[in-house]
Design a protein around this motif. Structure first.
Motif, PDB file in Angstrom:
ATOM      1  N   MET A   1      14.340   4.847   1.269  1.00 54.77           N
ATOM      2  CA  MET A   1      14.714   4.467  -0.101  1.00 54.77           C
ATOM      3  C   MET A   1      13.483   4.488  -1.011  1.00 54.77           C
ATOM      4  N   ARG A   2      12.372   3.994  -0.477  1.00 55.68           N
ATOM      5  CA  ARG A   2      11.140   3.987  -1.278  1.00 55.68           C
ATOM      6  C   ARG A   2      10.721   5.414  -1.608  1.00 55.68           C
ATOM      7  N   ARG A   3      10.814   6.296  -0.596  1.00 56.42           N
ATOM      8  CA  ARG A   3      10.428   7.696  -0.840  1.00 56.42           C
ATOM      9  C   ARG A   3      11.358   8.331  -1.871  1.00 56.42           C
ATOM     10  N   LEU A   4      12.675   8.124  -1.685  1.00 59.79           N
ATOM     11  CA  LEU A   4      13.651   8.737  -2.590  1.00 59.79           C
ATOM     12  C   LEU A   4      13.522   8.207  -4.019  1.00 59.79           C
ATOM     13  N   SER A   5      13.054   6.954  -4.148  1.00 51.88           N
ATOM     14  CA  SER A   5      12.947   6.369  -5.495  1.00 51.88           C
ATOM     15  C   SER A   5      11.645   6.792  -6.173  1.00 51.88           C
ATOM     16  N   GLY A   6      10.863   7.601  -5.507  1.00 53.12           N
ATOM     17  CA  GLY A   6       9.593   8.041  -6.084  1.00 53.12           C
ATOM     18  C   GLY A   6       8.501   7.003  -5.874  1.00 53.12           C
ATOM     19  N   GLY A   7       8.668   6.135  -4.887  1.00 51.34           N
ATOM     20  CA  GLY A   7       7.602   5.175  -4.561  1.00 51.34           C
ATOM     21  C   GLY A   7       7.727   3.847  -5.275  1.00 51.34           C
ATOM     22  N   LYS A   8       8.939   3.503  -5.761  1.00 48.05           N
ATOM     23  CA  LYS A   8       9.107   2.191  -6.409  1.00 48.05           C
ATOM     24  C   LYS A   8       9.111   1.094  -5.338  1.00 48.05           C
ATOM     25  N   PRO A   9       8.701  -0.123  -5.724  1.00 48.39           N
ATOM     26  CA  PRO A   9       8.724  -1.207  -4.736  1.00 48.39           C
ATOM     27  C   PRO A   9      10.135  -1.355  -4.163  1.00 48.39           C
ATOM     28  N   THR A  10      10.217  -1.390  -2.857  1.00 52.11           N
ATOM     29  CA  THR A  10      11.510  -1.410  -2.182  1.00 52.11           C
ATOM     30  C   THR A  10      11.518  -2.523  -1.142  1.00 52.11           C
ATOM     31  N   GLY A  11      12.598  -3.289  -1.149  1.00 51.74           N
ATOM     32  CA  GLY A  11      12.668  -4.396  -0.200  1.00 51.74           C
ATOM     33  C   GLY A  11      14.094  -4.724   0.148  1.00 51.74           C
ATOM     34  N   PHE A  12      14.291  -5.868   0.776  1.00 42.80           N
ATOM     35  CA  PHE A  12      15.662  -6.260   1.107  1.00 42.80           C
ATOM     36  C   PHE A  12      15.875  -7.745   0.847  1.00 42.80           C
ATOM     37  N   LYS A  13      17.155  -8.081   0.711  1.00 49.31           N
ATOM     38  CA  LYS A  13      17.552  -9.471   0.448  1.00 49.31           C
ATOM     39  C   LYS A  13      18.448  -9.935   1.580  1.00 49.31           C
ATOM     40  N   LEU A  14      18.215 -11.151   2.041  1.00 48.60           N
ATOM     41  CA  LEU A  14      19.116 -11.688   3.064  1.00 48.60           C
ATOM     42  C   LEU A  14      19.079 -13.204   3.068  1.00 48.60           C
ATOM     43  N   CYS A  15      20.124 -13.752   3.641  1.00 51.00           N
ATOM     44  CA  CYS A  15      20.128 -15.166   4.022  1.00 51.00           C
ATOM     45  C   CYS A  15      19.952 -15.147   5.531  1.00 51.00           C
TER      46      CYS A  15
ATOM     47  N   MET B   1       8.896  -3.517  12.005  1.00 52.02           N
ATOM     48  CA  MET B   1       7.823  -3.168  11.056  1.00 52.02           C
ATOM     49  C   MET B   1       6.555  -2.825  11.835  1.00 52.02           C
ATOM     50  N   LEU B   2       6.251  -3.650  12.833  1.00 56.49           N
ATOM     51  CA  LEU B   2       5.031  -3.415  13.617  1.00 56.49           C
ATOM     52  C   LEU B   2       5.131  -2.100  14.382  1.00 56.49           C
ATOM     53  N   ALA B   3       6.326  -1.823  14.918  1.00 57.27           N
ATOM     54  CA  ALA B   3       6.491  -0.611  15.740  1.00 57.27           C
ATOM     55  C   ALA B   3       6.405   0.655  14.895  1.00 57.27           C
ATOM     56  N   THR B   4       6.961   0.607  13.676  1.00 56.16           N
ATOM     57  CA  THR B   4       7.028   1.834  12.855  1.00 56.16           C
ATOM     58  C   THR B   4       5.898   1.913  11.828  1.00 56.16           C
ATOM     59  N   ARG B   5       5.270   0.759  11.596  1.00 60.90           N
ATOM     60  CA  ARG B   5       4.289   0.624  10.503  1.00 60.90           C
ATOM     61  C   ARG B   5       4.906   0.898   9.145  1.00 60.90           C
ATOM     62  N   ILE B   6       6.201   0.705   9.058  1.00 54.36           N
ATOM     63  CA  ILE B   6       6.879   0.777   7.752  1.00 54.36           C
ATOM     64  C   ILE B   6       7.170  -0.664   7.331  1.00 54.36           C
ATOM     65  N   TYR B   7       6.615  -1.032   6.197  1.00 54.59           N
ATOM     66  CA  TYR B   7       6.778  -2.405   5.721  1.00 54.59           C
ATOM     67  C   TYR B   7       7.512  -2.394   4.391  1.00 54.59           C
ATOM     68  N   PRO B   8       8.465  -3.299   4.188  1.00 53.17           N
ATOM     69  CA  PRO B   8       9.057  -3.405   2.855  1.00 53.17           C
ATOM     70  C   PRO B   8       8.013  -3.952   1.891  1.00 53.17           C
ATOM     71  N   ASP B   9       8.203  -3.697   0.608  1.00 50.25           N
ATOM     72  CA  ASP B   9       7.277  -4.273  -0.379  1.00 50.25           C
ATOM     73  C   ASP B   9       7.613  -5.725  -0.657  1.00 50.25           C
ATOM     74  N   PHE B  10       8.890  -6.070  -0.464  1.00 46.50           N
ATOM     75  CA  PHE B  10       9.282  -7.465  -0.718  1.00 46.50           C
ATOM     76  C   PHE B  10      10.517  -7.817   0.105  1.00 46.50           C
TER      77      PHE B  10
ATOM     78  N   PRO C   1       0.799  -1.230   0.000  1.00 53.08           N
ATOM     79  CA  PRO C   1       0.000   0.000   0.000  1.00 53.08           C
ATOM     80  C   PRO C   1       0.834   1.284   0.000  1.00 53.08           C
ATOM     81  N   ASP C   2       2.103   1.224   0.441  1.00 49.19           N
ATOM     82  CA  ASP C   2       2.924   2.446   0.478  1.00 49.19           C
ATOM     83  C   ASP C   2       3.703   2.675  -0.808  1.00 49.19           C
ATOM     84  N   CYS C   3       3.463   1.838  -1.795  1.00 50.81           N
ATOM     85  CA  CYS C   3       4.258   1.900  -3.021  1.00 50.81           C
ATOM     86  C   CYS C   3       3.451   2.602  -4.109  1.00 50.81           C
TER      87      CYS C   3
END
Ligand SMILES: Cc1cc2nc3c(=O)[nH]c(=O)nc-3n(C[C@H](O)[C@H](O)[C@H](O)COP(=O)(O)O)c2cc1C
Ligand code: SF4
Length: 492
Positions: A244-258, A272-281, A92-94
């Motif tokens: 990063m999402r804001r700076l990219s103009g709202g493109k889907p933004t996420g992270f990669k990890l093992c 995520m729960l505390a800030t209500r900021i969720y990655p898109d992926f 929803p934030d994208c």
């Protein structure tokens, strides 16, 4: 050895020196060569060349061996689904969700890969309408040349968006991320083959183009630190994703990890729960994933394997009630339609492949990527070796491999009695755990209920790790009565 047994010593020396690509032809059987068996490589080559990819006579697997896995088929197969299979990424934030193929090219940097390899991968992605991840080495002119969809990966070196002293530069990031070709932005936390290690591109390999693309000086080693300088707590991490999402103009933004410590991933969930900021992926990379170069200990013994990491992340997001808004990508030895279907059943929305697409480019698994002497021109900056990779041919092969794998996925999906691969679920797969015992994936990887972590779970994989996870620190909370070491062991 040489003095006492000159003949056998020389023979031993010669045998040891046989290069892996030769050894695999003489000593490997079809199913057990590593990292990728001869059969797995062969099917990629065949699909990339659009030649016969069928097998005669019957399986070469021992279907009674522990660990053998299979997909359950239906007595009533469905009609073949209509590809392309796509998944929309962007919560929803994208502002500009991306409709991605469910099979894409995993992160591999310009620097690890040659310019021709980048051109051919991106050209193939353009032809087949799938996405190409830049890897942490930046968005190079060779990515731009063909115009295929790009996922821009930003790692701890902030290549392409850094200040001269290696810090993240918001202005440069915003400027670069504005390119239409960049469809999503991915923050790299780690990769399965060398989690937490960082990397060095030696000065000798830092060509003018690589220096320009990365924004680093020529003639100096190019360092990716082992950790990010822009955040140090889970809350700072999710805020940075939001930025990063804001700076990219709202493109889907996420992270990669093992995944490493389970409580660290759960700490990000709490943030995520505390800030209500969720990655898109989130992209989950398995321990079994590939790399251009890494120390043996890291390659062999660090990081959670894909099936465990993927089910853990999927269930964690289900458990906090956020799975609907966050898409999950998966990578780690995924190169066939069966691999894709299985990853989807375990929780993935889409899959990435690195070495699969390298095989499509002609890689012969000689495993000398770190020497700059790649015989097929895929992972070298040596101009004479790069000529081995003819871009128009190989870009077609990249597109063919993708299309044939999707075709095979269409057939598997129909055979399972499904209309879309997104419907693959845990009870479609089984694994032999002993000569006389079989378990379904549902028994092996029991699912959490939506919101279960919020209500308090008794599931041993999560309960204690959830307790000790903190939104304000990656370190586990010290809770009297809880033994962190025991938790780590019980959670694998
Ligand atoms: C040559 C090479 C270079 C890679 N470079 C990166 C990179 O820059 N960033 C990253 O996140 N992963 C990188 N990876 C890891 C892949 O993106 C992916 O996570 C992993 O290889 C998945 O396994 P697969 O090769 O079995 O598909 C690289 C892998 C290879 C083989
Ligand atoms: S990319 Fe080149 S060096 Fe690396 S395994 Fe393949 S053929 Fe060998």
């Amino acid at each position: 050895m040489l003095r006492n047994y000159p003949i056998s010593a020389h023979l031993r020396f010669i045998l040891e020196k046989i290069r892996p690509e030769m050894r695999q032809y003489f000593f490997e059987d079809e199913k057990h060569g590593l990292p990728f068996s001869r059969d797995k490589r062969a099917v990629v080559y065949q699909r990339a060349k659009n030649v016969l990819d069928k097998r005669p006579f019957g399986t070469q697997y021992d279907v009674y061996a522990d660990g053998y896995e299979w997909m359950r088929h239906s007595i009533a197969p469905r009609p073949h689904a209509i590809a392309p299979f796509r998944v929309t990424i962007g919560g929803p934030d994208c502002a500009s969700p991306y409709s991605a193929s469910i099979f894409n090219i995993s992160a591999m940097s310009f620097g690890a890969l040659s310019p021709n390899a980048i051109r051919a991968l991106n050209g193939g992605a353009k032809k087949g309408e799938f996405a190409h991840d830049t890897g942490e080495g930046g968005f190079s002119p060779y990515h731009r040349e063909m115009g295929g969809d790009i996922i821009w990966e930003v790692g701890s070196g902030y290549f392409g968006c850094r200040t001269p002293d290696g810090q993240f530069c918001p202005e440069k990031f915003a400027q670069a991320a504005a390119a239409d070709q960049i469809r999503m932005v991915e923050l790299k936390l780690s990769q399965g083959a060398k989690p937490g290690h960082g990397g060095v591109l030696p000065a000798a390999k830092v060509s003018r183009e690589i220096a320009q693309t990365r924004g680093v000086p020529m003639g100096k080693d190019c360092i990716s630190p082992s950790h990010h300088s822009v955040f140090s707590t889970p809350i700072e991490l999710v805020k940075f994703i939001g930025e990063m999402r804001r700076l990219s103009g709202g493109k889907p933004t996420g992270f990669k990890l093992c995944i490493g410590h389970p409580w660290e991933f759960l700490a990000i969930c709490k943030a995520m729960l505390a800030t209500r900021i969720y990655p898109d992926f989130i992209v989950i990379d398995g321990k079994e994933g590939g790399t251009g170069a890494a120390p043996l200990e890291f390659v062999d013994h660090l990081g959670m394997p894909l099936k465990d990491g993927l089910t853990f992340a999927h269930n964690a997001l289900v458990g906090i009630g956020a799975r609907d808004r966050i898409r999950i990508g998966a990578s780690g030895k995924i190169a066939s339609a069966f691999d894709i279907a299985r990853a989807i059943a375990l929780g993935a929305d889409w899959c990435n492949s690195a070495r699969g697409f390298m095989f499509a480019l002609g890689c012969i698994q000689s495993q000398s990527c770190h020497t700059d002497r790649c015989p097929t021109g895929v992972t070298t900056q040596d101009r004479s070796r790069q000529r081995a990779l003819v871009v128009p041919d190989k870009m077609q092969r990249v597109a063919n491999f993708h299309a044939s794998t999707m075709q095979s996925l269409i057939e598997l999906t129909a055979t399972a009695g499904l209309d879309h691969p997104g419907e693959f679920a845990l009870d479609h797969f089984s694994r032999r755990v002993s000569a006389s015992e079989v378990m379904t994936f549902k028994q092996l990887y029991p699912p959490l209920e939506p919101g279960e972590l919020l209500r308090g779970t008794r599931d041993l994989r999560f309960a204690e790790a959830w307790e000790i996870a903190s939104a304000t620190s990656f370190r586990p909370l010290q809770i009297p009565g809880l033994n962190v070491r025991r938790q780590a062991l019980s959670l694998g």
